[in-house]
Design a protein around this motif. Structure first.
Motif, PDB file in Angstrom:
ATOM      1  N   ASP A  11     -71.344  -5.057   6.450  1.00 21.81           N
ATOM      2  CA  ASP A  11     -71.201  -4.871   7.887  1.00 21.81           C
ATOM      3  C   ASP A  11     -69.836  -5.394   8.334  1.00 21.81           C
ATOM      4  N   SER A  12     -69.265  -4.739   9.301  1.00 19.02           N
ATOM      5  CA  SER A  12     -67.971  -5.156   9.819  1.00 19.02           C
ATOM      6  C   SER A  12     -68.116  -6.461  10.603  1.00 19.02           C
ATOM      7  N   VAL A  13     -67.485  -7.524  10.099  1.00 23.08           N
ATOM      8  CA  VAL A  13     -67.529  -8.819  10.771  1.00 23.08           C
ATOM      9  C   VAL A  13     -66.117  -9.387  10.837  1.00 23.08           C
ATOM     10  N   THR A  14     -65.923 -10.339  11.745  1.00 19.01           N
ATOM     11  CA  THR A  14     -64.627 -11.007  11.848  1.00 19.01           C
ATOM     12  C   THR A  14     -64.415 -11.873  10.620  1.00 19.01           C
ATOM     13  N   PRO A  15     -63.316 -11.684   9.885  1.00 15.88           N
ATOM     14  CA  PRO A  15     -63.073 -12.503   8.698  1.00 15.88           C
ATOM     15  C   PRO A  15     -63.046 -13.993   9.046  1.00 15.88           C
ATOM     16  N   GLN A  16     -63.656 -14.799   8.180  1.00 14.60           N
ATOM     17  CA  GLN A  16     -63.681 -16.238   8.378  1.00 14.60           C
ATOM     18  C   GLN A  16     -63.138 -16.957   7.149  1.00 14.60           C
ATOM     19  N   LYS A  17     -62.720 -18.193   7.368  1.00 18.77           N
ATOM     20  CA  LYS A  17     -62.317 -19.047   6.253  1.00 18.77           C
ATOM     21  C   LYS A  17     -63.564 -19.766   5.742  1.00 18.77           C
ATOM     22  N   VAL A  18     -63.878 -19.521   4.486  1.00 19.38           N
ATOM     23  CA  VAL A  18     -65.120 -19.988   3.901  1.00 19.38           C
ATOM     24  C   VAL A  18     -64.830 -20.742   2.618  1.00 19.38           C
ATOM     25  N   GLY A  32     -68.354 -13.834  -4.650  1.00 20.12           N
ATOM     26  CA  GLY A  32     -67.633 -12.573  -4.819  1.00 20.12           C
ATOM     27  C   GLY A  32     -67.926 -11.591  -3.699  1.00 20.12           C
ATOM     28  N   HIS A  33     -69.180 -11.509  -3.270  1.00 21.51           N
ATOM     29  CA  HIS A  33     -69.526 -10.615  -2.160  1.00 21.51           C
ATOM     30  C   HIS A  33     -68.837 -11.056  -0.869  1.00 21.51           C
ATOM     31  N   LEU A  34     -68.748 -12.365  -0.650  1.00 22.25           N
ATOM     32  CA  LEU A  34     -68.035 -12.848   0.533  1.00 22.25           C
ATOM     33  C   LEU A  34     -66.577 -12.389   0.520  1.00 22.25           C
ATOM     34  N   ALA A  35     -65.939 -12.509  -0.650  1.00 15.03           N
ATOM     35  CA  ALA A  35     -64.545 -12.085  -0.763  1.00 15.03           C
ATOM     36  C   ALA A  35     -64.417 -10.587  -0.529  1.00 15.03           C
ATOM     37  N   GLN A  36     -65.327  -9.807  -1.110  1.00 17.13           N
ATOM     38  CA  GLN A  36     -65.237  -8.355  -0.962  1.00 17.13           C
ATOM     39  C   GLN A  36     -65.581  -7.899   0.455  1.00 17.13           C
ATOM     40  N   ALA A  37     -66.309  -8.740   1.201  1.00 11.79           N
ATOM     41  CA  ALA A  37     -66.611  -8.413   2.606  1.00 11.79           C
ATOM     42  C   ALA A  37     -65.432  -8.708   3.523  1.00 11.79           C
ATOM     43  N   GLY A  38     -64.365  -9.298   2.966  1.00 15.26           N
ATOM     44  CA  GLY A  38     -63.153  -9.513   3.746  1.00 15.26           C
ATOM     45  C   GLY A  38     -62.900 -10.936   4.189  1.00 15.26           C
ATOM     46  N   HIS A  39     -63.730 -11.885   3.745  1.00 15.13           N
ATOM     47  CA  HIS A  39     -63.544 -13.273   4.140  1.00 15.13           C
ATOM     48  C   HIS A  39     -62.530 -13.967   3.226  1.00 15.13           C
ATOM     49  N   GLN A  40     -61.882 -14.980   3.758  1.00 12.83           N
ATOM     50  CA  GLN A  40     -60.952 -15.796   2.986  1.00 12.83           C
ATOM     51  C   GLN A  40     -61.756 -16.916   2.334  1.00 12.83           C
ATOM     52  N   VAL A  41     -61.885 -16.874   1.021  1.00 12.63           N
ATOM     53  CA  VAL A  41     -62.802 -17.761   0.307  1.00 12.63           C
ATOM     54  C   VAL A  41     -62.045 -18.700  -0.620  1.00 12.63           C
ATOM     55  N   THR A  42     -62.343 -19.986  -0.517  1.00 10.56           N
ATOM     56  CA  THR A  42     -61.860 -20.983  -1.466  1.00 10.56           C
ATOM     57  C   THR A  42     -63.065 -21.530  -2.203  1.00 10.56           C
ATOM     58  N   VAL A  43     -62.997 -21.553  -3.538  1.00 16.07           N
ATOM     59  CA  VAL A  43     -64.147 -21.969  -4.329  1.00 16.07           C
ATOM     60  C   VAL A  43     -63.882 -23.300  -5.025  1.00 16.07           C
TER      61      VAL A  43
END
Length: 307
Positions: A11-18, A32-43
């Motif tokens: 779903d189209s959502v506002t990208p967040q820093k996660v 991985g799904h969070l990254a592919q949904a367009g979020h900025q992810v640090t692991v």
């Protein structure tokens, strides 16, 4: 080696820093799904090589400590092993809470106790950080497909904030009640799972012993009142004596310990669950604690190599 995750519609959502803490068989594809949904992810992962591998695969950042991962995040997720693991990544100078800003949100996907959820939620509240306990069901395949079911405990306002992110890797997210309710619901899930699995193992062993064509039997039974997700997914692997782990005996024993402890507190009677827990303990004592939970079948069925 990279770990594939299946494509899904996000779903189209506002990208967040996660930040995402814990890259096991569940956490790796969820992040991985969070990254592919367009979020900025640090692991962050205790094994840094796995964090580096994830970072390379998804072209995102990794951090050396949970605090560093959380430092720029609006929302922090964790999916680790147990209560002690959760405390280790959440508390202390290198824990996630040390890096989180007031107004941020922590979502815990660990299957843990309701008590630790309430404990850490109270500590987080003192620093104006929100907390949701959000254990998951669906196994490794559900994580890879982004089709998990998530049962949550916390406040409605935090849930509304968390839901769009969690739907990156879920098909359903449900608020069950106040903090700890998600963990209690996961215990209900595990009680039902082992009951179904034990029943399936006994039925399969009985059918084989009676000389039935069990592939044919599964085909017809799955379309009737006995049909279930366990029958569809575990029945064929039981027949094949394929016990490669999706969810291990060792992890189920951990979960059933949580169930037993909670039952002592609330007075619930669990006679069948206690017997099945003993069955899993037998399998673990045989050195098979890392087999899939469908290995319950091994205690009942004759080996195809025997006689």
């Amino acid at each position: 080696m990279s770990y594939a995750i299946e494509a899904k519609h996000y779903d189209s959502v506002t990208p967040q820093k996660v930040a995402f803490i814990g890259l096991g068989v569940m956490g790796y594809p969820m992040a991985g799904h969070l990254a592919q949904a367009g979020h900025q992810v640090t692991v962050y992962n205790r094994n840094q090589a796995r964090a580096q591998q994830w970072s390379t695969q998804f072209q995102q950042e990794w951090a050396c400590t949970p605090a560093q991962a959380a430092a720029q995040a609006q929302v922090v997720m964790a999916c680790v092993g147990n209560d002690d693991d959760l405390r280790a990544v959440f508390l202390g100078p290198d824990g996630a809470l040390a890096g989180m800003k007031a107004g941020s949100l922590f979502i815990d996907h660990t299957t843990a106790s309701a008590q630790v959820a309430r404990e850490l939620s109270a500590i987080a509240a003192d620093q104006h950080v929100s907390f949701i306990d959000a254990p998951i069901s669906g196994g490794q395949a559900g994580a890879q497909k982004g089709m998990l079911s998530i049962m949550c405990g916390g406040q409605e306002k935090d849930m509304e904030r968390a839901r769009p992110l969690m739907m990156s890797y879920a098909q359903a997210c449900t608020l069950m009640g106040p903090t700890g309710s998600g963990q209690l619901c996961k215990m209900v899930n595990q009680i039902a799972v082992v009951g179904l699995l034990q029943g399936l193992a006994e039925a399969m062993a009985f059918g084989e012993q009676a000389g039935l064509d069990m592939e044919r039997a599964l085909s017809v039974l799955s379309k009737g009142a006995a049909g279930s997700w366990q029958m569809d997914t575990k029945g064929p692997t039981m027949l094949a004596r394929d016990f490669q782990p999706g969810f291990t005996v060792n992890w189920m024993l951990k979960d059933l310990d949580l169930v037993a402890q909670e039952a002592l507190r609330n007075g619930a009677q669990l006679p069948a669950t206690r017997l099945i827990q003993e069955q899993f303990a037998k399998i673990a004592a045989q050195g098979h604690q890392n087999l899939d939970i469908s290995a319950l079948f091994t205690l009942l069925a004759h080996s195809r190599d025997a006689g």
